[in-house]
Structure formats: structure tokens, C-alpha cells
Design a protein around this motif. Structure first.
Motif, PDB file in Angstrom:
ATOM      1  N   TRP A 128       5.205 -22.601  12.851  1.00 19.57           N
ATOM      2  CA  TRP A 128       3.809 -22.599  13.290  1.00 19.57           C
ATOM      3  C   TRP A 128       3.616 -22.048  14.697  1.00 19.57           C
ATOM      4  O   TRP A 128       2.605 -21.394  14.971  1.00 19.57           O
ATOM      5  CB  TRP A 128       3.218 -24.005  13.159  1.00 19.57           C
ATOM      6  CG  TRP A 128       2.987 -24.321  11.714  1.00 19.57           C
ATOM      7  CD1 TRP A 128       3.725 -25.124  10.905  1.00 19.57           C
ATOM      8  CD2 TRP A 128       1.957 -23.756  10.892  1.00 19.57           C
ATOM      9  NE1 TRP A 128       3.221 -25.117   9.626  1.00 19.57           N
ATOM     10  CE2 TRP A 128       2.138 -24.289   9.595  1.00 19.57           C
ATOM     11  CE3 TRP A 128       0.910 -22.877  11.114  1.00 19.57           C
ATOM     12  CZ2 TRP A 128       1.300 -23.954   8.522  1.00 19.57           C
ATOM     13  CZ3 TRP A 128       0.080 -22.543  10.062  1.00 19.57           C
ATOM     14  CH2 TRP A 128       0.273 -23.075   8.783  1.00 19.57           C
ATOM     15  N   ARG A 142       3.658 -18.353  14.166  1.00 22.12           N
ATOM     16  CA  ARG A 142       2.374 -17.855  13.669  1.00 22.12           C
ATOM     17  C   ARG A 142       1.304 -17.871  14.772  1.00 22.12           C
ATOM     18  O   ARG A 142       0.485 -16.949  14.858  1.00 22.12           O
ATOM     19  CB  ARG A 142       1.907 -18.707  12.492  1.00 22.12           C
ATOM     20  CG  ARG A 142       2.775 -18.551  11.253  1.00 22.12           C
ATOM     21  CD  ARG A 142       2.282 -19.398  10.101  1.00 22.12           C
ATOM     22  NE  ARG A 142       3.188 -19.305   8.955  1.00 22.12           N
ATOM     23  CZ  ARG A 142       3.030 -19.982   7.824  1.00 22.12           C
ATOM     24  NH1 ARG A 142       1.996 -20.810   7.686  1.00 22.12           N
ATOM     25  NH2 ARG A 142       3.897 -19.854   6.825  1.00 22.12           N
ATOM     26  N   GLU A 201       1.838 -14.824  16.967  1.00 21.87           N
ATOM     27  CA  GLU A 201       1.318 -13.590  16.338  1.00 21.87           C
ATOM     28  C   GLU A 201      -0.196 -13.539  16.421  1.00 21.87           C
ATOM     29  O   GLU A 201      -0.780 -12.475  16.684  1.00 21.87           O
ATOM     30  CB  GLU A 201       1.783 -13.539  14.888  1.00 21.87           C
ATOM     31  CG  GLU A 201       3.286 -13.362  14.712  1.00 21.87           C
ATOM     32  CD  GLU A 201       3.713 -13.472  13.261  1.00 21.87           C
ATOM     33  OE1 GLU A 201       2.823 -13.674  12.405  1.00 21.87           O
ATOM     34  OE2 GLU A 201       4.920 -13.358  12.981  1.00 21.87           O
ATOM     35  N   TYR A 202      -0.845 -14.674  16.197  1.00 22.12           N
ATOM     36  CA  TYR A 202      -2.306 -14.706  16.227  1.00 22.12           C
ATOM     37  C   TYR A 202      -2.836 -14.424  17.632  1.00 22.12           C
ATOM     38  O   TYR A 202      -3.769 -13.616  17.825  1.00 22.12           O
ATOM     39  CB  TYR A 202      -2.792 -16.073  15.750  1.00 22.12           C
ATOM     40  CG  TYR A 202      -4.297 -16.199  15.674  1.00 22.12           C
ATOM     41  CD1 TYR A 202      -4.998 -15.618  14.618  1.00 22.12           C
ATOM     42  CD2 TYR A 202      -5.020 -16.874  16.648  1.00 22.12           C
ATOM     43  CE1 TYR A 202      -6.386 -15.717  14.548  1.00 22.12           C
ATOM     44  CE2 TYR A 202      -6.393 -16.979  16.587  1.00 22.12           C
ATOM     45  CZ  TYR A 202      -7.067 -16.399  15.524  1.00 22.12           C
ATOM     46  OH  TYR A 202      -8.431 -16.491  15.465  1.00 22.12           O
TER      47      TYR A 202
END
Length: 428
Positions: free
Chosen positions: A415, A418, A421-422
Motif C-alpha cells: 500500500w 501504491r 505511485e499515486y
């Protein structure tokens, strides 16, 4: 950091050695011993010296740690020599049987606050108690058992314009009275009025902005605001840029990443990890708490690796130009000064008009709101509440903590990867 043990052994009486990278840290020789000392210039311009311990019983790493602790205390406005004299005077009074409020409070500071609280918190509590006693000398000279309900009420009610400080002092004094009774320094039948008067009635009116109380606010940055802030980052100084990145990419507290040292970071089989020792987390006193494991990705990893290469002799990754540790308070003050309600606003507007630096595009936030924002982004990406709370270092409920010892390391990597990346997508 260089230290020659052979030279230390051959040191002649009256001579001393200095430690490179640790200004003020010296090893001084007498006819019979070698003593670590911290030499510094006090606020009045005089040179003062505080003994730290004997070499070789106190090795170099321990001496450096003691030196850094005193440097941190001085950064908070504490004079180590003056503090030591005050503590000795208070202890002498207590041994002589002078049972005054000041002696009771100083005993609580020495026996509980200084040994158990983090340095910054201990300094703040000690300063608040001393300021109260200095402002009310008659109260400070009283016998604790003679403090009446009316006196306690009047003293706290006199600070109604500062309810947060009044509530803090009410709690500290109540704890000081309880400790004195437990230790037998105060009659167990003496009333502890601090636990009774104005209970639940000293509540803050909320944050003050531009002279106005704005109340309690639940504030997280929107996606557009996060993107705008990331685009504006190059206008901050490097330390502040790195602090913003660490808040958003790791979802940790400022006090945690600003205490990072090289030994806390390691490359493991599945990637880079930063391990926050339990003692440096907010849960340090909780028996069920463990070290906080934080996988490093993207910009956070780049920040940590860059700072590892440039770490100074004191060992702080997030250090100021003089090598001292960068404090959360300094970062919070810097962010506050960028806001439109800051007293420095007029100067910043002039800078923008002159083309020096554009105004901060995202307003009305503090560094801790970045952590809340990152936690909210995790939830929006689909991260479960259980994993999200583990990532931010919150302890589960008592029953869950008793039976579930899983650390969620695999889920942390998924997480936070992620999230990285976001955020990178928003920055682009």
C-alpha cells in the motif's frame, strides 16, 4: 568522528582533547582521571562547563549521546549548568525537610518528568511549572497541605484566557501532589484540590488565526491541493521539501522521521526499510507496542538515501547547517510563516511582487495535516482500515492486540508502494 584513545591515555594534567564534529565536547585530564565535559557559551556571554562522565567508563558514543542531549536542551532554552544547580538546591531542601510547594513540584520534576518524558516534553513541562511558581512566590513558599480549594480555583481561574495552559498545569500539579503522597512526602489525608476544581471546564476555544478563534477543524488536503503543493515544493528550502515528502510518502509523524539515524535504515531482501525504534514512537510506554516498520519508496527513498550519504558526525539524517537535529517545531513554524495569516505575510507578498517567490498555493494547513491527508489517500485507494492503522503506527484495541501479533509488513509494502505511485502521478 575521530578520537585517539592512545592520545587520551597520554594526556597530561590540565590538558584536553576535542572531538571533531562535536563542538564543545572535550576530554579533560587531571592528575588521576579523564573527564568528558561539555563547554558552551551561556546566554549572558559567559563560558560554562558541564561534566558528563569519566573516560574510559563512559565511552565515546555515550559521551556523544550525552553531549547531544544537552545541545538539544539548550536549543529549547535550558541552561544545563543552571538546571543542575537548581536541581541540587531543590534536593537539598527536600533532604532538610523544607516541605514547600516548590520543593514538592521540583521533586516531581526530578523523579518523574525528567526520567520518563522525551526531552522536548520534559523541558516544556518543567518550564511551565517553574513559570507558575515564579509568578506566584507566596504559593511556591506555602506548605502543600495548606493549599486550599479556593486558592487552587483562583490560581487556575486566573488563566481562563489560556485554558489549554491552565488544563496542563492542573494535570501536572495534580500528578505532583499524588506522587508526593505516594512517596510519603505529603500526608495521605491532604486534599489534592487540583483533581477536583474546574474539572472538565478548562477547554480550548480552538486554534487562533489572525487573532480570531476558528474552533476545532478537521482538515485534509484535497487531491488538487496535494498536486498544487507538490508542484510548489521547489520554492521551499531543502529540509522543508524533504519533510513534506516524508509526511506524504511514509504517513509517519514528524517527530519520528526527524529522529532518523543511519542505523535505522537497511536494505533487506524485499527492498529498503526504515525501522523506527519503539522508544522513538508515540507508543513508547505501551507494553504491546513494537518497532514501527516503514518501507521506503519513490521520493521518500530518494530523500533518505541522499541524506545517508551526507549524514554528519552527530548522526542525524535531518540535520541543520550546524549539525543539530531539525525539530518538528522548527518545521511547523516555517509552514505557519508561509500562511496568509502569518505576521510575515506582507514581506512574502512583496517577494512575490518582486518575482522572488510565488505565494504558497495551499493554505490553512499544518504539517500534521499532511499525515492525515496521506492516511485519507490510502483509504481512497482501497487500503483496509486495519492495514492503514498499522501503517500510521496506531495500536489496535486491547483485545485485538492481545491475540493478533501480525505486523503487516507485506501489506505495508503493497500500500505504501501504491501511495507512492499515486502521489508521483499527482506531482507530474
Amino acid at each position: 568522528m575521530f578520537f585517539d584513545a592512545r592520545a587520551a591515555k597520554l594526556l597530561q594534567p590540565g590538558a584536553h582533547l576535542v572531538v571533531d564534529g562535536c563542538p564543545g565536547l572535550r576530554l579533560e585530564a587531571s592528575a588521576s582521571r579523564r573527564t568528558w565535559t561539555y563547554r558552551y557559551k551561556a546566554a549572558d556571554g559567559r563560558m560554562k562547563q558541564q561534566r558528563l562522565g569519566q573516560w574510559p567508563a563512559m565511552a565515546l558514543p555515550a559521551a556523544v549521546a550525552a553531549w547531544q542531549a544537552l545541545r538539544d536542551a539548550r536549543a529549547q532554552g535550558v541552561d544545563p549548568v543552571a538546571q543542575r544547580k537548581a536541581e541540587r538546591a531543590s534536593a537539598a531542601l527536600a533532604r532538610a525537610g523544607h516541605g514547600t510547594v516548590r520543593a514538592l513540584v521540583q521533586a516531581y520534576i526530578n523523579d518523574h518528568i525528567l526520567p520518563t518524558r522525551a526531552p522536548a516534553g520534559a523541558v516544556a513541562a518543567q518550564r511551565a511549572l517553574h513559570a507558575l511558581l515564579d509568578a506566584h512566590p507566596a504559593f511556591a513558599a506555602m506548605a502543600p497541605r495548606d493549599v486550599s480549594r479556593t486558592l487552587a480555583y483562583d490560581l487556575l481561574a486566573g488563566m481562563r484566557d489560556r485554558p489549554t495552559m491552565a488544563a496542563k498545569l492542573r494535570s501536572l500539579l495534580g500528578a505532583a501532589w499524588e506522587q508526593a503522597q505516594d512517596a510519603g512526602r505529603l500526608d495521605a489525608e491532604a486534599s489534592n484540590w487540583w483533581r477536583l476544581v474546574l474539572r472538565g471546564k478548562l477547554k480550548s476555544k480552538g486554534k487562533v488565526m489572525a487573532g480570531q478563534h476558528v474552533g476545532q477543524q478537521r482538515r485534509v488536503l484535497s487531491v488538487d491541493e496535494v498536486a498544487a503543493l507538490l508542484h510548489w515544493l521547489p520554492h521551499m528550502h531543502q529540509l522543508a521539501q524533504d519533510c513534506v515528502v516524508m509526511h506524504l510518502w511514509t504517513v509517519t509523524r514528524g517527530a519520528e522521521f526527524l529522529a532518523m539515524r543511519p542505523e535505522h535504515v537497511a536494505q533487506e531482501r524485499d527492498g529498503w526499510w526504515w525501522t523506527v525504534p519503539k522508544a522513538l514512537t508515540k507508543n513508547a510506554r505501551k507494553a504491546e507496542a513494537v518497532d514501527l516498520r516503514v518501507p521506503l519508496f519513490g521520493r521518500a527513498l530518494a530523500v533518505v538515501l541522499r541524506r545517508l550519504q551526507a549524514v554528519g558526525p552527530a548522526g542525524w539524517l535531518f540535520a541543520t547547517a550546524d549539525g543539530s537535529r531539525y525539530l518538528q517545531k522548527e518545521f511547523s513554524t516555517y509552514i505557519y510563516d508561509l500562511q496568509p495569516y502569518s505576521a510575515k505575510m506582507a514581506r512574502r507578498q512583496a517577494d512575490e511582487a518582486a518575482g522572488a517567490r510565488p505565494m504558497l498555493p495551499v493554505v490553512n494547513w499544518s504539517p500534521h495535516k499532511l499525515r492525515a491527508t496521506a492516511r485519507t489517500l490510502l483509504a481512497s485507494l482501497g487500503c483496509s482500515n486495519e492495514v492503514g492503522e498499522a501503517i500510521v503506527g496506531h495500536l489496535p484495541g486491547e483485545m485485538v492486540a492481545t491475540y493478533n501479533a501480525y505486523t503487516y509488513d507485506k501489506e505495508r509494502r503493497v500500500w505504501l508502494g501504491r501511495l507512492s505511485e499515486y502521489l508521483e502521478g499527482l506531482a507530474r
